[in-house]
Structure formats: C-alpha cells, structure tokens
Design a protein around this motif. Sequence first.
Motif, PDB file in Angstrom:
ATOM      1  N   UNK A  31       0.836  -1.198   0.000  1.00  0.00           N
ATOM      2  CA  UNK A  31       0.000   0.000   0.000  1.00  0.00           C
ATOM      3  C   UNK A  31       0.876   1.255   0.000  1.00  0.00           C
ATOM      4  N   UNK A  32       1.880   1.285   0.876  1.00  0.00           N
ATOM      5  CA  UNK A  32       2.717   2.480   0.969  1.00  0.00           C
ATOM      6  C   UNK A  32       3.635   2.658  -0.230  1.00  0.00           C
ATOM      7  N   UNK A  33       4.096   1.563  -0.803  1.00  0.00           N
ATOM      8  CA  UNK A  33       4.906   1.683  -2.023  1.00  0.00           C
ATOM      9  C   UNK A  33       4.095   2.357  -3.123  1.00  0.00           C
ATOM     10  N   UNK A  34       2.851   1.924  -3.289  1.00  0.00           N
ATOM     11  CA  UNK A  34       2.010   2.516  -4.346  1.00  0.00           C
ATOM     12  C   UNK A  34       1.722   3.976  -4.063  1.00  0.00           C
ATOM     13  N   UNK A  35       1.428   4.310  -2.810  1.00  0.00           N
ATOM     14  CA  UNK A  35       1.109   5.702  -2.478  1.00  0.00           C
ATOM     15  C   UNK A  35       2.338   6.606  -2.597  1.00  0.00           C
ATOM     16  N   UNK A  36       3.507   6.101  -2.235  1.00  0.00           N
ATOM     17  CA  UNK A  36       4.722   6.909  -2.376  1.00  0.00           C
ATOM     18  C   UNK A  36       4.996   7.239  -3.841  1.00  0.00           C
ATOM     19  N   UNK A  37       4.827   6.246  -4.702  1.00  0.00           N
ATOM     20  CA  UNK A  37       5.011   6.495  -6.137  1.00  0.00           C
ATOM     21  C   UNK A  37       3.990   7.501  -6.645  1.00  0.00           C
ATOM     22  N   UNK A  38       2.746   7.331  -6.208  1.00  0.00           N
ATOM     23  CA  UNK A  38       1.699   8.261  -6.619  1.00  0.00           C
ATOM     24  C   UNK A  38       1.967   9.667  -6.093  1.00  0.00           C
ATOM     25  N   UNK A  39       2.525   9.767  -4.883  1.00  0.00           N
ATOM     26  CA  UNK A  39       2.790  11.079  -4.293  1.00  0.00           C
ATOM     27  C   UNK A  39       3.800  11.873  -5.106  1.00  0.00           C
ATOM     28  N   UNK A  40       4.820  11.215  -5.625  1.00  0.00           N
ATOM     29  CA  UNK A  40       5.781  11.920  -6.481  1.00  0.00           C
ATOM     30  C   UNK A  40       5.060  12.509  -7.687  1.00  0.00           C
ATOM     31  N   UNK A  41       4.204  11.710  -8.313  1.00  0.00           N
ATOM     32  CA  UNK A  41       3.448  12.211  -9.474  1.00  0.00           C
ATOM     33  C   UNK A  41       2.542  13.366  -9.082  1.00  0.00           C
ATOM     34  N   UNK A  42       1.902  13.265  -7.925  1.00  0.00           N
ATOM     35  CA  UNK A  42       0.991  14.317  -7.483  1.00  0.00           C
ATOM     36  C   UNK A  42       1.735  15.618  -7.214  1.00  0.00           C
TER      37      UNK A  42
END
Length: 315
Positions: free
Chosen positions: A205-216
């Motif tokens: 879950x956190x790996x996916x959110x961290x990747x998404x956070x960079x994009x955001x």
Amino acid sequence: MTDSPLARGLAVTVKVPATTANLGPGFDTLGLALSLYDELTVTVRDEPGSTVTVVGVGAGEVPTDDDNLVVRAIRHVFDAYGVPSPGLDLVARNAIPHGRGLGSSGAAIVSGIMAAKGLLESIVDIDSRALLALATDLEGHPDNVAPALFGGLTIAWTGVDGPQYKKLMVHRGVSPLICVPESTMSTALARSLRPASVPHEDAIFNVSRSALLIAALIQSPELLLAATEDRLHQSYRAAAMPGTDSLITELRSHGLAAVVSGAGPSILVLCSDPAQRLEAAAVVAAHPATRWESLMLAVDFKGATVNAHPAGALA
C-alpha cells in the motif's frame, strides 16, 4: 590563541529552511523544504571554545557553548578534514519551532555544516555529496537534512556509497499549510511507537502511495489526497498525539491532504492551490479541540546558503 589556519574576524552567514519529512507514505525517504528559516552568523575569534547567542526560538533553552548542536556540527566538519578548529562566536536567529516535526535539529546540523563549508572555502572543497554525508553522520538519516541542504522535494536513500538524494521541482500549484500546536513531541518517542514489522499488504500500500505522491507533487496536485494515505507509521503514533490525529481526520474528511509533519505533532496539509489552502486554514480555525497556528508557507527551492565575509567585514 588557537592553531587554526583561519584569520581572526573571518565570518560566514548561513540561512537554512525548515523541512517536513515523510509527507504521509514516504517514511524516512521523502522531504520538502519550506520557506521558514533559521539564520546564523559565525565569526572566528582568538580565544578557544565557542559562545552562542540565540535570538528567537530556543533562547534560554539550548546550550550556548561547545555542546550546542550547531557548534558540534561545525567541529565535526573540521575534524573530518583534519583542520584544527578555531574559536568561534555564533549568533543564531531561529524561527523554526523546536520539537514539532519541522526539522529544527536537521536545520541546526545543516547550519553548522554549511558554516564550516564557508569557513573552509579557501582550504578544502566540500561538494554536495560530502555535505549530505557529513550531515547524515549527525542526524542519523538523510530525509530531513537533504531538503534543508538542497531545497525542493527530495528523495533520500542510503546506498553502498553512503547517503544519496534526488531533488525534484514541485508543481507550482502545490500550496503547503503547516499547523503548529503548542505541544511538542520527542522524535525518539515517535520512532519508538513504530512496530518492528508491518503486514505485507501495508507495505505494498505504501509503495504505491509513495510512487503516486511523487506524481501528485510534480505533475498532478489533484491526486494529493489519495497519494498521502499511509499505513506504515501515522496510525501507530496517533495515540501519542490525539490532537494531531483528530485534526488530520477532520481535514481529510473535507478532502484535504493532511499528514503528520515529520515526527509530529505539527500537521502538513498539501493543498492543490492557494484557494484550497484558505479552505484548510478555515477548517483548522474552526477545530475546537486544540489551538493551532497556521503557517501558509511556500516550497523553498534554494536550500541552505552560505556567504563568507573577509575579516572585519561584519564589524
């Protein structure tokens, strides 16, 4: 007198930004520099030892001699390069709150590292990799010192060659709001509340959110709410910071990307534009449980700066 090669009266001025680390899912990895600054003047003197004058945050609370963290950071650099340390007079003008998750200890360390870099300018060349390594030696991990040193959004990690970082530019719409309570939080205590291991699905879950956070943060601020979800650390610390947890829950229920700033208890709200930041500030002002100071800050893109002044120039 000391046997330092530096001339009496040589001085440097340093400016270092506050930082916010983790940003939700990016635990011990992501950091952001903010437009709130500690400023430092260091002057070489004949007498050995150090004297520190503190103005603003920390006055009357932090050591004013060789035990001061800034002084220890300066000495650490001189020792690393085998240069005898001079006697020093320091004036620290501090604005970064202590014990509230805004990188005050990292800023103190970076202030000292940068001051030493300026003082040693004619003797040794200290590059960015060395600066990060020296700062991490004292801080223990690079996620706070990297943005303080280099500004912007940083991804920090430790590899076979030591601490490393990558600096990214943040989307111009991203508008940080920092909510600072009256209470403090020990970083050591906050870290002790984490479990030794987490479920596999939480890690994914956190790996996916961290990747998404960079994009955001660099491209799509509208994704910030989903991108700041976390299962690694915030829920485990919630009981120690009930006021923080309550306000984060309230802010997120309004669609606002609120997370614990660093070890807390301050809150970072990553707003997608200035209008949303005003909305977040209104939610904070209406929250009944705790008094909060709302700081509308910009992302600092410059990082720490140092300027050297010849002997007598600041007299």
